[in-house]
Design a protein around this motif. Structure first.
Motif, PDB file in Angstrom:
ATOM      1  N   SER A 100     144.724 139.899  44.009  1.00  0.00           N
ATOM      2  CA  SER A 100     145.685 139.000  44.650  1.00  0.00           C
ATOM      3  C   SER A 100     146.402 139.700  45.793  1.00  0.00           C
ATOM      4  O   SER A 100     146.704 139.080  46.818  1.00  0.00           O
ATOM      5  N   TYR A 101     146.668 140.980  45.615  1.00  0.00           N
ATOM      6  CA  TYR A 101     147.351 141.760  46.650  1.00  0.00           C
ATOM      7  C   TYR A 101     146.544 141.776  47.944  1.00  0.00           C
ATOM      8  O   TYR A 101     147.084 141.574  49.042  1.00  0.00           O
ATOM      9  N   PHE A 102     145.238 141.980  47.823  1.00  0.00           N
ATOM     10  CA  PHE A 102     144.380 141.998  49.007  1.00  0.00           C
ATOM     11  C   PHE A 102     144.339 140.617  49.672  1.00  0.00           C
ATOM     12  O   PHE A 102     144.408 140.504  50.899  1.00  0.00           O
ATOM     13  N   HIS A 103     144.242 139.572  48.862  1.00  0.00           N
ATOM     14  CA  HIS A 103     144.164 138.232  49.430  1.00  0.00           C
ATOM     15  C   HIS A 103     145.493 137.822  50.070  1.00  0.00           C
ATOM     16  O   HIS A 103     145.503 137.173  51.131  1.00  0.00           O
ATOM     17  N   LEU A 104     146.598 138.195  49.440  1.00  0.00           N
ATOM     18  CA  LEU A 104     147.894 137.898  50.039  1.00  0.00           C
ATOM     19  C   LEU A 104     148.083 138.672  51.332  1.00  0.00           C
ATOM     20  O   LEU A 104     148.649 138.159  52.307  1.00  0.00           O
TER      21      LEU A 104
END
Length: 220
Positions: free
Chosen positions: A111-115
């Motif tokens: 999620s961190y990468f996508h955010l």
């Protein structure tokens, strides 16, 4: 002529046979009612309600899907400085990522990468990162897989910018994670690798250790 007792016995036996057949077709539920509280436990009862509450207390991270939020960054000097700082942050994050992450930790990193691909201050850079994430979904099964995945993605960017590729087996030489007593040196002596706690990025990287999925390669 059958006596009244015989008729009653025959009816009882017939009823037992019917009940047995119903039980075979529709097995009894594993739920039960607490005689003191009247609450239903088991299937569809209190346990299901409690499980639903646990899931509601740990919702999936929102906002990971969607387009780029920021506009174009026209200042090339600021763009270059931002890129160096961001790669430093991302590589250090994967080099300090757990060796054996929990499902929650894996979801957090993905999620961190996508955010980040939505909120990155350079809009055109963020759009490119989103394309890379779509082509190469984050690999989060372990520290090694996450580090190598990010290095390979970084090298995809370097190819487009016509920059030299990183040697993904020696990431910590470029990005010192400052791990102190938790070494993450990526160059492992083959004679002593068995007793080292460091992540061995020189090992076979063709497949993910946990999932068995083919991994992308980057660098040498």
């Amino acid at each position: 002529m059958i006596s009244r007792f015989g008729k009653s016995l025959a009816l009882i036996i017939l009823a037992m046979l019917v009940l047995t057949m119903i039980a075979l077709v529709h097995p009894p539920s594993r739920s039960y009612i607490d005689p003191w509280t009247g609450q239903l436990f088991g299937e569809g009862g209190v346990e299901q309600m409690l499980q639903s509450q646990v899931c509601n207390n740990h919702p999936k991270i929102g906002g990971v899907k969607g387009g780029v939020i920021m506009g174009k960054l026209g200042n090339e000097t600021a763009k270059a400085a931002l890129g160096r700082a961001t790669w430093k942050l991302l590589h250090t994050t994967t080099l300090r990522y757990p060796e054996h992450p929990t499902p929650d930790e894996r979801l957090a990193l993905s999620s961190y990468f996508h955010l980040s691909s939505r909120l990155y201050p350079c809009g055109e850079c963020a759009a490119e990162f989103q394309q890379l994430l779509q082509k190469y979904p984050p690999q989060t099964a372990s520290r090694r897989s996450a580090s190598l995945w990010l290095c390979a993605v970084h090298n995809e960017v370097n190819k487009r910018l016509q920059k030299p590729e990183f040697d993904c087996a020696h990431l910590s030489d470029e990005y010192d994670c400052g791990c102190g007593d938790e070494p993450t040196t990526t160059k492992v002596n083959t004679k002593t690798a068995g007793g080292s706690d460091s992540v061995n990025l020189e090992a076979d990287t063709s497949k993910d250790d946990l999932t068995g999925v083919d991994m992308i390669r980057g660098g040498r």
